[in-house]
Design an enzyme around this catalytic site. Structure first.
Site, mmCIF file in Angstrom:
data_model
loop_
_atom_site.group_PDB
_atom_site.id
_atom_site.type_symbol
_atom_site.label_atom_id
_atom_site.label_comp_id
_atom_site.label_asym_id
_atom_site.label_seq_id
_atom_site.Cartn_x
_atom_site.Cartn_y
_atom_site.Cartn_z
ATOM 1 N N LYS A 45 0.816 -1.199 0.000
ATOM 2 C CA LYS A 45 0.000 0.000 0.000
ATOM 3 C C LYS A 45 0.862 1.266 0.000
ATOM 4 O O LYS A 45 0.396 2.340 -0.336
ATOM 5 C CB LYS A 45 -0.882 0.032 1.260
ATOM 6 C CG LYS A 45 -1.814 -1.137 1.406
ATOM 7 C CD LYS A 45 -2.540 -1.012 2.771
ATOM 8 C CE LYS A 45 -3.157 -2.299 3.189
ATOM 9 N NZ LYS A 45 -3.641 -2.230 4.580
ATOM 10 N N GLY A 46 2.099 1.114 0.417
ATOM 11 C CA GLY A 46 2.951 2.273 0.736
ATOM 12 C C GLY A 46 3.164 3.295 -0.361
ATOM 13 O O GLY A 46 3.470 4.442 -0.082
ATOM 14 N N GLU A 101 7.596 1.911 -6.260
ATOM 15 C CA GLU A 101 7.745 1.400 -4.887
ATOM 16 C C GLU A 101 7.882 2.557 -3.902
ATOM 17 O O GLU A 101 8.358 3.631 -4.267
ATOM 18 C CB GLU A 101 9.020 0.555 -4.806
ATOM 19 C CG GLU A 101 8.794 -0.941 -4.799
ATOM 20 C CD GLU A 101 8.210 -1.477 -3.486
ATOM 21 O OE1 GLU A 101 7.680 -0.692 -2.667
ATOM 22 O OE2 GLU A 101 8.288 -2.691 -3.289
ATOM 23 N N ASP A 102 7.493 2.318 -2.658
ATOM 24 C CA ASP A 102 7.780 3.319 -1.635
ATOM 25 C C ASP A 102 9.245 3.221 -1.190
ATOM 26 O O ASP A 102 9.994 4.173 -1.309
ATOM 27 C CB ASP A 102 6.808 3.190 -0.440
ATOM 28 C CG ASP A 102 6.777 1.797 0.189
ATOM 29 O OD1 ASP A 102 7.388 0.855 -0.365
ATOM 30 O OD2 ASP A 102 6.141 1.639 1.248
ATOM 31 N N ASP A 105 14.293 -1.640 0.896
ATOM 32 C CA ASP A 105 14.997 -1.839 2.160
ATOM 33 C C ASP A 105 16.019 -2.973 1.951
ATOM 34 O O ASP A 105 17.138 -2.712 1.525
ATOM 35 C CB ASP A 105 13.957 -2.154 3.241
ATOM 36 C CG ASP A 105 14.542 -2.260 4.644
ATOM 37 O OD1 ASP A 105 15.668 -1.791 4.863
ATOM 38 O OD2 ASP A 105 13.877 -2.819 5.529
ATOM 39 N N LYS A 133 17.300 2.412 1.019
ATOM 40 C CA LYS A 133 18.163 2.291 2.204
ATOM 41 C C LYS A 133 19.330 1.378 1.832
ATOM 42 O O LYS A 133 19.304 0.183 2.123
ATOM 43 C CB LYS A 133 17.379 1.684 3.369
ATOM 44 C CG LYS A 133 16.193 2.494 3.849
ATOM 45 C CD LYS A 133 15.681 1.860 5.136
ATOM 46 C CE LYS A 133 14.258 2.205 5.436
ATOM 47 N NZ LYS A 133 13.706 1.325 6.499
ATOM 48 N N PHE A 154 13.693 3.660 10.505
ATOM 49 C CA PHE A 154 12.328 3.296 10.131
ATOM 50 C C PHE A 154 11.556 4.574 9.856
ATOM 51 O O PHE A 154 11.502 5.475 10.693
ATOM 52 C CB PHE A 154 11.635 2.470 11.218
ATOM 53 C CG PHE A 154 10.453 1.744 10.671
ATOM 54 C CD1 PHE A 154 10.600 0.498 10.075
ATOM 55 C CD2 PHE A 154 9.193 2.328 10.683
ATOM 56 C CE1 PHE A 154 9.515 -0.159 9.508
ATOM 57 C CE2 PHE A 154 8.092 1.679 10.125
ATOM 58 C CZ PHE A 154 8.266 0.428 9.545
ATOM 59 N N ASP A 161 3.751 3.389 6.484
ATOM 60 C CA ASP A 161 3.121 3.125 7.777
ATOM 61 C C ASP A 161 4.028 2.414 8.770
ATOM 62 O O ASP A 161 5.058 1.856 8.418
ATOM 63 C CB ASP A 161 1.897 2.230 7.571
ATOM 64 C CG ASP A 161 2.303 0.779 7.320
ATOM 65 O OD1 ASP A 161 3.161 0.543 6.435
ATOM 66 O OD2 ASP A 161 1.804 -0.112 8.031
HETATM 67 P P1 IMP Z 1 12.260 -5.010 1.493
HETATM 68 O O1 IMP Z 1 11.695 -6.263 0.914
HETATM 69 O O2 IMP Z 1 13.068 -5.308 2.742
HETATM 70 O O3 IMP Z 1 13.090 -4.230 0.493
HETATM 71 O O4 IMP Z 1 11.099 -4.067 1.988
HETATM 72 C C1 IMP Z 1 9.810 -4.248 1.547
HETATM 73 C C2 IMP Z 1 8.822 -3.262 2.037
HETATM 74 O O5 IMP Z 1 8.864 -3.126 3.460
HETATM 75 C C3 IMP Z 1 8.965 -1.847 1.508
HETATM 76 O O6 IMP Z 1 8.504 -1.690 0.204
HETATM 77 C C4 IMP Z 1 8.066 -1.124 2.511
HETATM 78 O O7 IMP Z 1 6.718 -1.237 2.131
HETATM 79 C C5 IMP Z 1 8.348 -1.872 3.811
HETATM 80 N N1 IMP Z 1 9.332 -1.089 4.582
HETATM 81 C C6 IMP Z 1 10.680 -1.235 4.607
HETATM 82 N N2 IMP Z 1 11.251 -0.297 5.393
HETATM 83 C C7 IMP Z 1 10.231 0.491 5.846
HETATM 84 C C8 IMP Z 1 10.171 1.681 6.671
HETATM 85 O O8 IMP Z 1 11.167 2.240 7.132
HETATM 86 N N3 IMP Z 1 8.918 2.182 6.889
HETATM 87 C C9 IMP Z 1 7.771 1.641 6.392
HETATM 88 N N4 IMP Z 1 7.791 0.547 5.600
HETATM 89 C C10 IMP Z 1 9.004 -0.028 5.328
HETATM 90 MG MG MG Z 2 6.399 -1.385 -0.269
#
Ligand code: IMP
Ligand code: MG
Length: 177
Positions: A45-46, A101-102, A105, A133, A154, A161
Site C-alpha cells: 500500500k505504501g 515502490e515506496d 529496504d 536504504k 524506520f 506506515d
Molecule cells: P524489502 O523487501 O526489505 O526491500 O522491503 C519491503 C517493504 O517493506 C517496503 O517496500 C516497505 O513497504 C516496507 N518497509 C521497509 N522499510 C520500511 C520503513 O522504514 N517504513 C515503512 N515501511 C518499510
Molecule cells: Mg512497499
C-alpha cells in the site's frame, strides 16, 4: 516533532523536499519515455500517495495498475519469503513497464517482483522508488528513478506506515520509540 503514544516522530523530509523530488523524477520519466505509452505498477500500500502525486506530473499516455505483496518477517529480519496478495489486472507482454515502490529496504520484495514481471515479457522493465536504504540491501537492486537515499531508520508518513498508522501524514518522519 509529533508524539503518538510511546512513538516519537521526527521530520526527516519536509513537504517541499518531497515535492521537489517528485517533480525531478517526473521530468526524468517524461524525458526517457517520450512518445511511448507507459504501464505504471504501484506496489500497495505504501506507494499510493507517491504514485498519485507522480502521475499528475507525468503529462503522458499512461496505464495504472496495482499489485500487493507480503513479505514475512521474523522479529527483526526479512525471511526472504514473498507472496503475491493481489495480482496485476492487465497484460504485461510487450508493454513498457515501470514499478513504483515506496521503499527499497533489503531489496527482497523488489527482486521478487522484478523476477515475476520479467517472466511476462514486457518490452522494458524499470524501477522507481521514493526511498532507498542502501545499507540494508541483501539483494542487488538497480533503482532507475530514486527520490532519496536514506540511512537505516524506520520511516513513516506520505503513504508509509508503522502497523497501519501514520500513512496520512504529509511529511516523511523517522520513528523513534
Ligand atoms: P524489502 O523487501 O526489505 O526491500 O522491503 C519491503 C517493504 O517493506 C517496503 O517496500 C516497505 O513497504 C516496507 N518497509 C521497509 N522499510 C520500511 C520503513 O522504514 N517504513 C515503512 N515501511 C518499510
Ligand atoms: Mg512497499
Amino acid at each position: 516533532m509529533i508524539q503518538s503514544g510511546s512513538n516519537q516522530l521526527k521530520v526527516l523530509l519536509e513537504r517541499e523536499e518531497i515535492v521537489k523530488a517528485v517533480s525531478r523524477i517526473a521530468a526524468e520519466i517524461r524525458r526517457d519515455y517520450q512518445g511511448k505509452r507507459l504501464l505504471l505498477i504501484g506496489v500497495l500500500k505504501g506507494s499510493f500517495i507517491f504514485m498519485a502525486d507522480l502521475i499528475r506530473q507525468l503529462d503522458m499516455d499512461i496505464e495504472v495498475v496495482f499489485v500487493q505483496l507480503a513479505s514475512y518477517y521474523s522479529a527483526t529480519e526479512s525471511s526472504g519469503k514473498v507472496t503475491l496478495v493481489k495480482d496485476i489486472q492487465t497484460t504485461i507482454s510487450g508493454k513498457d513497464v515501470l514499478i513504483i515502490e515506496d521503499i527499497v529496504d533489503t531489496g527482497i520484495t523488489t527482486t521478487f517482483l522484478l523476477e515475476y514481471l520479467k517472466k511476462k515479457q514486457p518490452a522494458s522493465l524499470k524501477l522507481c522508488a521514493l526511498v532507498d536504504k542502501p545499507s540494508q540491501h541483501q539483494a542487488a537492486v538497480t533503482i532507475d528513478y530514486l527520490g532519496f537515499s536514506l540511512p537505516n531508520k524506520f520511516i513513516v508518513g506520505y503513504g508509509m506506515d508503522f502497523n497501519e498508522q501514520f500513512r496520512g501524514l504529509p511529511c516523511i518522519y523517522c520513528l523513534e520509540k
